[in-house]
Scaffold this active site. Structure first.
Site, short mmCIF file in Angstrom:
data_model
loop_
_atom_site.label_atom_id
_atom_site.label_comp_id
_atom_site.label_asym_id
_atom_site.label_seq_id
_atom_site.Cartn_x
_atom_site.Cartn_y
_atom_site.Cartn_z
N CYS A 2 0.83 -1.19 0.00
CA CYS A 2 0.00 0.00 0.00
C CYS A 2 0.86 1.25 0.00
O CYS A 2 2.08 1.19 -0.07
CB CYS A 2 -0.90 0.00 1.25
SG CYS A 2 -1.82 -1.53 1.47
N ASP A 99 -2.98 -9.53 7.75
CA ASP A 99 -1.78 -9.40 8.57
C ASP A 99 -1.72 -8.03 9.24
O ASP A 99 -0.99 -7.84 10.21
CB ASP A 99 -0.52 -9.66 7.74
CG ASP A 99 -0.37 -8.73 6.54
OD1 ASP A 99 -1.39 -8.15 6.12
OD2 ASP A 99 0.75 -8.59 6.02
N ILE A 289 11.84 -10.73 -20.28
CA ILE A 289 12.01 -9.64 -21.24
C ILE A 289 13.01 -10.02 -22.31
O ILE A 289 13.91 -10.83 -22.11
CB ILE A 289 12.48 -8.34 -20.56
CG1 ILE A 289 13.78 -8.59 -19.77
CG2 ILE A 289 11.41 -7.75 -19.69
CD1 ILE A 289 14.43 -7.34 -19.25
N SER A 368 10.64 -11.70 -7.06
CA SER A 368 11.87 -11.29 -7.72
C SER A 368 13.08 -11.94 -7.06
O SER A 368 13.08 -12.19 -5.85
CB SER A 368 12.02 -9.76 -7.65
OG SER A 368 13.34 -9.35 -7.96
N GLY A 369 14.12 -12.19 -7.86
CA GLY A 369 15.36 -12.76 -7.34
C GLY A 369 16.32 -11.72 -6.77
O GLY A 369 17.48 -12.03 -6.51
#
Length: 644
Positions: A2, A99, A289, A368-369
Site C-alpha cells: 500500500c 496481517d 524480457i 523477484s530474485g
C-alpha cells in the site's frame, strides 16, 4: 502492499494528509482511508491507499482502528500465521484474516519488542489514542520506504518523497550533497535524501514522537551484528541448510489471496525461485524480457530468453515474453518522476514494463530474485576484486604495459560494442587500489578526480564527505573475510539504496507488489554464516547458492554465464537519446545552475561517441539527474510526469 502517509501536529493536517494520500494513489488503487484525532494542541491524521493482497474484505481496510490503537501499514508479514496463533492462544480475538490486524495486536501486546519478531517487509505508523504517541517503523533490510520531515514539533511522513514535496509548496531545497552522491553511485544512498529537510527512516529502526514534542529513536536490527553473529556460527561449524531455508522463504512469500507470478530472466536467482514456486503453485505465470535484435547485437547482450524458456518448459510455467523496445524519450521523464530520487539504473524501466504487463493480465504480486547477488557474492565486481589481489602481485612494469595497451582498445565500433574490452578497462581502473577504494571504484561511476572535474569546484568538500561515508560504512565491521566484507557493504548500501528502491517505486507505479524471498531475515542470517571461500570458488560466484539450486535446476541453468537485467544503453545513446544528450549538455538546468560543467560533459559524450570509452551509463544518469532536477526545482516541488 500500500501507500501510507500522515501528519502529526502539522498545520492543516487533515488537508495535507488528504493530498499526501492522493499523491500515492498508484500504490493502492483498491481503496483509501483517513483517520484523525486530537493530540496536544494539534491533531494527528493518518492516510492510507490500499492494494488488496491478503484479506480482500473490509476487515482489512486501513487505517485500522481497534481499542485505542490506529495503524496505517505498508507491507506483508510472512510469519503472520504463527503470530496470529500465538496471539489467539493468549486470548486475542480477530475480526478478519489480514496481517494488518496481526501487526496491530502484536504491537498492543509487545510494543517495540514485536519488531524483531516480524518477518517480512514493512513500513508503518501506529498511533496510541491514550498516550498521544505516534511511532514510525521500517523493516530490517529497508525493503519498504518511509520518508519523513520534521518542522518544529510537527511531523509529516509518506511512502514516497514526491508526496512530501507536493504538500510543502515547493519549499524543499535540493541537497547538493545527495546529488553528488547520486553522481558517484548513480543512486542516492539510504543515509541521504535528495531534499535537505526530508530523511529516510533507517532500516531496522523506529521513531516515536510525543505530544510534548520529544522525539525518541531506536534500532531493533542491525545488519553488521547479524554478520558478526554469522561469523561466530561459522567458526563453531554451524553451517546452514541453505536449500531448505530458501525453499521455506519462497513458500512463505507465496502467501496471498490474489494471483502471484514471478520474474524469470533465465538466470540462476529467478530460475531457482520460479522452480520452487512452481512446485507450490503448478502452472504459475512468469514474465521475461527481450530486446530488439539490433539493440541486443549492438550491446553484445547474451540470449537470456532461451534459458527462461527452458526453465518454463521444464517446470510447467506459463511464460509471458515482453519485448522491450520502449519509447525512451517518453519513459525517461515518467520513470524519473516515479523513482522519487535521481536513480540512473535502466533496470527500473524493465521492472516497470514487466509489472505493467502483469497488472494488465490481472496479476498483483510478483516474486523477484533481487538480493541474491549482494548476499552470496554474485556480481562480477566481487570476483574482480578478488582477482585484483592476485593482479597486484604481478610486476609493476608488466601491469603498466598491459594498462597502456588496453587503454588504446575501442569499446565499440559503428556496428557493435565489445563487452570484453569494457570489462578490461573497468577492471584496470581499480585493480591497483587499496581494498575499500578498489571496491568502491569497482561499482561507482567516477574516481575522486573525475568527479571533482565534473561538478562545481566549490563542492570539493562535499565530494570528500561522500567518499568518507562510503569508507565509514564499508569498514564498520569486525569481519576477517574479504568476500563477506564486500557482501555486507553491498547489503547495507547498494541493496537498499538502489535495487530495493527502484524495485519498490517501479512496481508500485504499476500498482503491483514485488516480493523478494532472498531478502528475508532468515536467508540473510544464513548468508552471513557462509564463509567467503564457499561463496566464490575458483571463478564461480554464488557457489553455495548454485550448489543448493542443483537439487532443483539442471546444471546448464545453474552454471550458465551470468545473465543481465539491464538495458541496451549504448544502442539507446547512439540512436534514440543522442539529441537529448546534446540538449542537456548545452542547455540543461544542471549546467546553467553551475552544478555540472559543460566542458566535462562534452568530453564524456565525445569519448563515448568515438567508441574509446563506454560512458553510456554515465550519460544516462546525467539525463535522469537533469529530469529529476527540473521537477525538483519547479514551483510544485516535484513535477508530474506530464510536466517534466
Amino acid at each position: 502492499m500500500c501507500g501510507i502517509a500522515g501528519t502529526y501536529r502539522w498545520p492543516d493536517g487533515k488537508e495535507v494528509t488528504d493530498r499526501l494520500t492522493e499523491t500515492l494513489a498508484h500504490r493502492g488503487p483498491d481503496g483509501s482511508g483517513r483517520y484523525g484525532h486530537p493530540v496536544g494542541d494539534g491533531e494527528v491524521h493518518l492516510g492510507h491507499r490500499r492494494l488488496s493482497i491478503v484479506d480482500l474484505s473490509e476487515t482489512g481496510a486501513q487505517p485500522m482502528v481497534s481499542d485505542g490503537l490506529v495503524l496505517t501499514y505498508n507491507g506483508e508479514l510472512y510469519n503472520a500465521p504463527e503470530l496470529r496463533a500465538e496471539l489467539a492462544a493468549a486470548g486475542v480475538r480477530f475480526r478478519g484474516t489480514s496481517d494488518t490486524e496481526v501487526l496491530l495486536e502484536a504491537w498492543r501486546r509487545w510494543g517495540t519488542d514485536c519488531l524483531p519478531r516480524l518477518r517480512g517487509m514493512f513500513a508503518f505508523g501506529i498511533f496510541d489514542e491514550r498516550t498521544g504517541e505516534l511511532v514510525l517503523a521500517r523493516d530490517q533490510l529497508g525493503i519498504k520506504p518511509l520518508f519523513l520531515l520534521r518542522r518544529g514539533e510537527g511531523l509529516v511522513f509518506a511512502s514516497e518523497l514526491k508526496a512530501l514535496a507536493a504538500v510543502t509548496g515547493g519549499s524543499l531545497e535540493v541537497d547538493h550533497a545527495a546529488l553528488v552522491a547520486s553522481l558517484l553511485y548513480y543512486w542516492v544512498p539510504d543515509s541521504r535524501c535528495a531534499f535537505r529537510e526530508a530523511e529516510k527512516l533507517p532500516p531496522g529502526s523506529w521513531l516515536r514522537v510525543r505530544p510534548d514534542g520529544r522525539v525518541e529513536r531506536g534500532r531493533f536490527w542491525h545488519l553488521k551484528d547479524v554478520a558478526a553473529e554469522g561469523r561466530e556460527r561459522a567458526l563453531a561449524g554451524e553451517l546452514p541448510d541453505l536449500a531448505a531455508i530458501v525453499e521455506e522463504s519462497t513458500r512463505r512469500h507465496l502467501l496471498s489471496d490474489v494471483p502471484v507470478a514471478t520474474f524469470l530472466s533465465g538466470g540462476l536467482d529467478s530460475s531457482y525461485l520460479t522452480a520452487l514456486a512452481a512446485r507450490e503453485q503448478p502452472g504459475i505465470s512468469a514474465y521475461t524480457i527481450g530486446f530488439r535484435a539490433e539493440d541486443a547485437k549492438f550491446e553484445a547482450m547474451p540470449d537470456d530468453l532461451r534459458y527462461a524458456r527452458q526453465v518454463a518448459e521444464r517446470f510447467g510455467v506459463d511464460l509471458r515474453e515482453i519485448e522491450i523496445a520502449p519509447d525512451v524519450l517518453d519513459l525517461l521523464p515518467r520513470m524519473t518522476y516515479h523513482l522519487d530520487e535521481p536513480i540512473g539504473d535502466p533496470a527500473a524501466i524493465n521492472t516497470f514494463l514487466i509489472c505493467s504487463a502483469a497488472r494488465e493480465a490481472g496479476v498483483k504480486v510478483m516474486l523477484s530474485g533481487m538480493g541474491a547477488d549482494e548476499l552470496f557474492a554474485g556480481y562480477r565486481k566481487h570476483l574482480a576484486n578478488l582477482i585484483a589481489l592476485r593482479y597486484q602481485r604481478v610486476p609493476r612494469p608488466l601491469r603498466s604495459g598491459l594498462s597502456r595497451a588496453v587503454d588504446l582498445l575501442p569499446v565499440a565500433s559503428a556496428r557493435r560494442g565489445y563487452r570484453s574490452v569494457r570489462f578490461a578497462k573497468r577492471f584496470l581502473s581499480f585493480a591497483d587500489l587499496p581494498e575499500e577504494t578498489a571496491f568502491r571504484r569497482s561499482y561507482t561511476m567516477y574516481d575522486r578526480d573525475e568527479l571533482l572535474g565534473l561538478i562545481d569546484p566549490d563542492l570539493a568538500g562535499t565530494v570528500d564527505d561522500v567518499l568518507t561515508e562510503h569508507a565509514d560504512v564499508y569498514e564498520d565491521n569486525e569481519l576477517d573475510d574479504f568476500v563477506n566484507r564486500m557482501c555486507l557493504g553491498d547489503s547495507r548500501m547498494f541493496l537498499p539504496g538502489l535495487n530495493l528502491a527502484y524495485t519498490d517505486r517501479s512496481s508500485m507505479a504499476a500498482s503491483t507488489e514485488v516480493r523478494v524471498p532472498y531478502v528475508d531475515v532468515e536467508v540473510v542470517k544464513a548468508a552471513f554464516t557462509v564463509p567467503g571461500d564457499r561463496k566464490i570458488v575458483g571463478r564461480q560466484g554464488k557457489a553455495v547458492l548454485k550448489e543448493a539450486a542443483t537439487s532443483v535446476l539442471p546444471r546448464e541453468i545453474v552454471y550458465r554465464p551470468k545473465g543481465l537485467f539491464s538495458a541496451p544503453l549504448r544502442a539507446w545513446m547512439s540512436r534514440d537519446l543522442a539529441p537529448l544528450v546534446r540538449e542537456v549538455i548545452h542547455d540543461g538546468e544542471l549546467v546553467r545552475s553551475g552544478f555540472l560543467r559543460r566542458d566535462a560533459l562534452e568530453r564524456l559524450a565525445a569519448e563515448d561517441a568515438a567508441g574509446h570509452r563506454d560512458h553510456s551509463k554515465h550519460l544516462w544518469h546525467v539525463l535522469t539527474l537533469e529530469y529529476w532536477y527540473r521537477g525538483a526545482t519547479s514551483r510544485s516541488g516535484q513535477g508530474s510526469p506530464a510536466t517534466t
